[in-house]
Design a protein around this motif. Structure first.
Motif, PDB file in Angstrom:
ATOM      1  N   MET A   6     -16.818  -0.194   5.775  1.00  0.00           N
ATOM      2  CA  MET A   6     -16.057  -0.798   4.678  1.00  0.00           C
ATOM      3  C   MET A   6     -14.943  -1.645   5.263  1.00  0.00           C
ATOM      4  SD  MET A   6     -14.152   1.095   1.498  1.00  0.00           S
ATOM      5  CE  MET A   6     -13.123   2.120   2.562  1.00  0.00           C
ATOM      6  N   ALA A   7     -14.978  -2.955   5.065  1.00  0.00           N
ATOM      7  CA  ALA A   7     -13.983  -3.857   5.630  1.00  0.00           C
ATOM      8  C   ALA A   7     -12.877  -4.122   4.621  1.00  0.00           C
ATOM      9  CB  ALA A   7     -14.648  -5.168   6.035  1.00  0.00           C
ATOM     10  N   THR A   8     -11.623  -4.019   5.065  1.00  0.00           N
ATOM     11  CA  THR A   8     -10.478  -4.290   4.208  1.00  0.00           C
ATOM     12  C   THR A   8      -9.555  -5.270   4.910  1.00  0.00           C
ATOM     13  OG1 THR A   8      -9.229  -2.421   5.130  1.00  0.00           O
ATOM     14  CG2 THR A   8     -10.592  -1.991   3.182  1.00  0.00           C
ATOM     15  N   ILE A   9      -8.640  -5.880   4.146  1.00  0.00           N
ATOM     16  CA  ILE A   9      -7.714  -6.836   4.750  1.00  0.00           C
ATOM     17  C   ILE A   9      -6.283  -6.608   4.271  1.00  0.00           C
ATOM     18  CG2 ILE A   9      -9.523  -8.590   4.948  1.00  0.00           C
ATOM     19  CD1 ILE A   9      -6.776  -9.449   2.657  1.00  0.00           C
ATOM     20  N   LYS A  10      -5.351  -7.056   5.072  1.00  0.00           N
ATOM     21  CA  LYS A  10      -3.942  -7.093   4.700  1.00  0.00           C
ATOM     22  C   LYS A  10      -3.397  -8.442   5.143  1.00  0.00           C
ATOM     23  CE  LYS A  10      -2.771  -2.152   4.712  1.00  0.00           C
ATOM     24  NZ  LYS A  10      -2.374  -2.112   3.293  1.00  0.00           N
ATOM     25  N   LEU A  11      -2.533  -9.034   4.336  1.00  0.00           N
ATOM     26  CA  LEU A  11      -2.010 -10.373   4.595  1.00  0.00           C
ATOM     27  C   LEU A  11      -0.492 -10.345   4.597  1.00  0.00           C
ATOM     28  CD1 LEU A  11      -2.974 -13.379   4.865  1.00  0.00           C
ATOM     29  CD2 LEU A  11      -2.717 -13.554   2.389  1.00  0.00           C
ATOM     30  N   ALA A  12       0.115 -11.007   5.593  1.00  0.00           N
ATOM     31  CA  ALA A  12       1.575 -11.065   5.680  1.00  0.00           C
ATOM     32  C   ALA A  12       1.983 -12.396   6.310  1.00  0.00           C
ATOM     33  CB  ALA A  12       2.119  -9.894   6.508  1.00  0.00           C
ATOM     34  N   ARG A  13       3.273 -12.661   6.367  1.00  0.00           N
ATOM     35  CA  ARG A  13       3.774 -13.891   6.976  1.00  0.00           C
ATOM     36  C   ARG A  13       4.924 -13.561   7.920  1.00  0.00           C
ATOM     37  NH1 ARG A  13       6.325 -16.622   1.459  1.00  0.00           N
ATOM     38  NH2 ARG A  13       7.376 -14.734   0.710  1.00  0.00           N
ATOM     39  N   SER A  14       5.213 -14.488   8.843  1.00  0.00           N
ATOM     40  CA  SER A  14       6.217 -14.217   9.862  1.00  0.00           C
ATOM     41  C   SER A  14       7.003 -15.487  10.205  1.00  0.00           C
ATOM     42  CB  SER A  14       5.557 -13.671  11.129  1.00  0.00           C
ATOM     43  OG  SER A  14       6.494 -13.521  12.178  1.00  0.00           O
ATOM     44  N   THR A  15       8.268 -15.294  10.545  1.00  0.00           N
ATOM     45  CA  THR A  15       9.099 -16.420  10.978  1.00  0.00           C
ATOM     46  C   THR A  15       8.980 -16.661  12.477  1.00  0.00           C
ATOM     47  OG1 THR A  15      10.995 -14.925  11.198  1.00  0.00           O
ATOM     48  CG2 THR A  15      10.765 -16.111   9.105  1.00  0.00           C
ATOM     49  N   ALA A  75       6.309  -6.750   2.799  1.00  0.00           N
ATOM     50  CA  ALA A  75       7.000  -6.091   3.911  1.00  0.00           C
ATOM     51  C   ALA A  75       6.303  -4.781   4.283  1.00  0.00           C
ATOM     52  CB  ALA A  75       8.464  -5.831   3.539  1.00  0.00           C
ATOM     53  N   VAL A  76       5.856  -4.041   3.285  1.00  0.00           N
ATOM     54  CA  VAL A  76       5.137  -2.784   3.539  1.00  0.00           C
ATOM     55  C   VAL A  76       3.806  -3.067   4.220  1.00  0.00           C
ATOM     56  CG1 VAL A  76       4.006  -0.790   2.480  1.00  0.00           C
ATOM     57  CG2 VAL A  76       6.244  -1.542   1.648  1.00  0.00           C
ATOM     58  N   ASP A  77       3.056  -4.055   3.710  1.00  0.00           N
ATOM     59  CA  ASP A  77       1.766  -4.418   4.308  1.00  0.00           C
ATOM     60  C   ASP A  77       1.940  -4.786   5.778  1.00  0.00           C
ATOM     61  OD1 ASP A  77       0.512  -4.010   1.921  1.00  0.00           O
ATOM     62  OD2 ASP A  77       0.430  -6.126   1.361  1.00  0.00           O
ATOM     63  N   TYR A  78       2.982  -5.559   6.056  1.00  0.00           N
ATOM     64  CA  TYR A  78       3.254  -5.995   7.433  1.00  0.00           C
ATOM     65  C   TYR A  78       3.608  -4.799   8.316  1.00  0.00           C
ATOM     66  CZ  TYR A  78       5.703  -8.259  11.331  1.00  0.00           C
ATOM     67  OH  TYR A  78       6.116  -8.646  12.578  1.00  0.00           O
ATOM     68  N   SER A  79       4.485  -3.943   7.828  1.00  0.00           N
ATOM     69  CA  SER A  79       5.000  -2.842   8.645  1.00  0.00           C
ATOM     70  C   SER A  79       3.980  -1.748   8.886  1.00  0.00           C
ATOM     71  CB  SER A  79       6.255  -2.247   7.984  1.00  0.00           C
ATOM     72  OG  SER A  79       7.260  -3.233   7.833  1.00  0.00           O
ATOM     73  N   ARG A 112      10.027   2.800  -7.350  1.00  0.00           N
ATOM     74  CA  ARG A 112       9.175   3.856  -6.811  1.00  0.00           C
ATOM     75  C   ARG A 112       7.820   3.275  -6.412  1.00  0.00           C
ATOM     76  NH1 ARG A 112       9.776   9.653  -9.922  1.00  0.00           N
ATOM     77  NH2 ARG A 112      11.980  10.007  -9.439  1.00  0.00           N
ATOM     78  N   ALA A 113       7.234   3.881  -5.393  1.00  0.00           N
ATOM     79  CA  ALA A 113       5.947   3.400  -4.887  1.00  0.00           C
ATOM     80  C   ALA A 113       4.889   3.376  -5.987  1.00  0.00           C
ATOM     81  CB  ALA A 113       5.481   4.268  -3.725  1.00  0.00           C
ATOM     82  N   SER A 114       4.934   4.351  -6.880  1.00  0.00           N
ATOM     83  CA  SER A 114       3.935   4.435  -7.948  1.00  0.00           C
ATOM     84  C   SER A 114       3.978   3.222  -8.866  1.00  0.00           C
ATOM     85  CB  SER A 114       4.150   5.708  -8.770  1.00  0.00           C
ATOM     86  OG  SER A 114       5.450   5.741  -9.337  1.00  0.00           O
ATOM     87  N   LYS A 115       5.137   2.553  -8.926  1.00  0.00           N
ATOM     88  CA  LYS A 115       5.276   1.362  -9.762  1.00  0.00           C
ATOM     89  C   LYS A 115       4.701   0.118  -9.070  1.00  0.00           C
ATOM     90  CE  LYS A 115       7.515   3.452 -13.088  1.00  0.00           C
ATOM     91  NZ  LYS A 115       6.921   3.618 -14.449  1.00  0.00           N
ATOM     92  N   LEU A 116       4.573   0.178  -7.752  1.00  0.00           N
ATOM     93  CA  LEU A 116       4.013  -0.942  -7.003  1.00  0.00           C
ATOM     94  C   LEU A 116       2.495  -0.869  -6.938  1.00  0.00           C
ATOM     95  CD1 LEU A 116       6.480  -1.144  -3.957  1.00  0.00           C
ATOM     96  CD2 LEU A 116       6.527  -2.481  -6.071  1.00  0.00           C
ATOM     97  N   GLY A 117       1.977   0.367  -6.971  1.00  0.00           N
ATOM     98  CA  GLY A 117       0.537   0.563  -6.878  1.00  0.00           C
ATOM     99  C   GLY A 117       0.207   1.622  -5.851  1.00  0.00           C
ATOM    100  N   SER A 118      -0.989   2.156  -5.918  1.00  0.00           N
ATOM    101  CA  SER A 118      -1.377   3.265  -5.045  1.00  0.00           C
ATOM    102  C   SER A 118      -1.421   2.869  -3.569  1.00  0.00           C
ATOM    103  CB  SER A 118      -2.739   3.825  -5.469  1.00  0.00           C
ATOM    104  OG  SER A 118      -3.743   2.829  -5.390  1.00  0.00           O
ATOM    105  N   ASP A 119      -1.567   1.577  -3.271  1.00  0.00           N
ATOM    106  CA  ASP A 119      -1.553   1.113  -1.882  1.00  0.00           C
ATOM    107  C   ASP A 119      -0.222   1.393  -1.198  1.00  0.00           C
ATOM    108  OD1 ASP A 119      -4.105   0.276  -1.682  1.00  0.00           O
ATOM    109  OD2 ASP A 119      -3.662  -1.853  -1.478  1.00  0.00           O
ATOM    110  N   TYR A 120       0.827   1.660  -1.978  1.00  0.00           N
ATOM    111  CA  TYR A 120       2.173   1.763  -1.413  1.00  0.00           C
ATOM    112  C   TYR A 120       2.735   3.183  -1.527  1.00  0.00           C
ATOM    113  CZ  TYR A 120       1.235  -3.097  -1.627  1.00  0.00           C
ATOM    114  OH  TYR A 120       0.606  -4.311  -1.451  1.00  0.00           O
ATOM    115  N   GLU A 121       1.872   4.123  -1.902  1.00  0.00           N
ATOM    116  CA  GLU A 121       2.286   5.512  -1.994  1.00  0.00           C
ATOM    117  C   GLU A 121       2.039   6.248  -0.679  1.00  0.00           C
ATOM    118  OE1 GLU A 121       1.624   7.580  -5.744  1.00  0.00           O
ATOM    119  OE2 GLU A 121       0.594   5.783  -6.478  1.00  0.00           O
TER     120      GLU A 121
END
Length: 231
Positions: free
Chosen positions: A1-10, A174-178, A218-227
């Motif tokens: 199962m392939a998944t992705i995460k996307l972020a940006r950097s300075t 920021a969470v996805d990146y970290s 709260r993480a629950s308000k952002l979605g289960s990906d952030y819990e």
């Protein structure tokens, strides 16, 4: 199962400095991967866009046992072709976790047009996921049965439709990146703080604070990906 995460950097160099030493296999799309930092900087300098966001990072992860490092890198190259046409992309394959995964470092400036790479918010993430799913299905790989759960309020949806990003989406990015660059909660918390977000864990509840906006959620308000169970 392939998944992705996307972020940006300075800092494009920082992204490459992290990904390259840990790679088992590497390749370059529109660039020589051995000189990726120099060639990407040259492109940004030509167009006078070496400040602010210098790079976007894309983490492409595969189900354990589905691909070899070489196959994973080739799939990362195909994703780069679809996602970042006209941009320089360095693809680094890591095997240091139980699942093989790619770190794609995308130069922010298009070689041909000088335009910046646009990838903001859940809409952009979903578009990349769709492209990734298409590639995986073509190669007989499994894909997530349903998209990662992210909860958006009406106000957030309105901002997305206008091409704007909310403070909650900045926390998500920021969470996805970290989380993709750390292996324990302490280092995750420290890196997240550097990205302008404070995180508190009480039992099973996680609360994030956007330091510049001085707003909590709260993480629950952002979605289960952030819990807790996911990160």
């Amino acid at each position: 199962m392939a998944t992705i995460k996307l972020a940006r950097s300075t800092s494009c160099s920082r992204c490459i400095n992290y990904a390259e030493p840990r790679s088992t296999v590497k390749s370059g799309f529109n660039c020589d991967v051995n000189y990726a930092k120099t060639q990407m900087k040259a492109t940004r300098m030509i167009y006078g866009k070496d400040d602010k966001v210098q790079a976007h990072t894309l983490i492409q992860s595969f189900k354990p046992g589905e691909v070899t490092p070489e196959q994973a890198n080739a799939l990362g190259y195909q994703l780069a072709e679809k996602v970042a046409d006209g941009h320089q992309v360095a693809i680094y394959t890591h095997t240091d976790k139980d699942h093989i995964h790619n770190h794609l470092v995308i130069n922010s400036v298009n070689m041909d047009t000088g335009l910046k790479f646009q990838a903001h918010g859940q809409k952009a993430i979903q578009e990349v996921k769709d492209m990734n799913d298409q590639i995986c299905l073509e190669h007989g790989l499994t894909i997530p049965e349903e998209p990662a759960k992210v909860r958006y309020t009406t106000a957030e949806k309105s901002l997305l439709e206008k091409g704007k990003i909310s403070w909650k989406d900045e926390i998500r990015e920021a969470v996805d990146y970290s989380v993709s660059r750390t292996s324990d909660f302490k280092s995750f918390s420290e890196l997240l703080n550097k990205k302008g977000v404070d995180v508190k864990l009480r039992g099973k509840t996680i609360t994030y604070t956007h330091l510049n906006a001085n707003k909590k959620v709260r993480a629950s308000k952002l979605g289960s990906d952030y819990e807790k169970e996911t990160i």
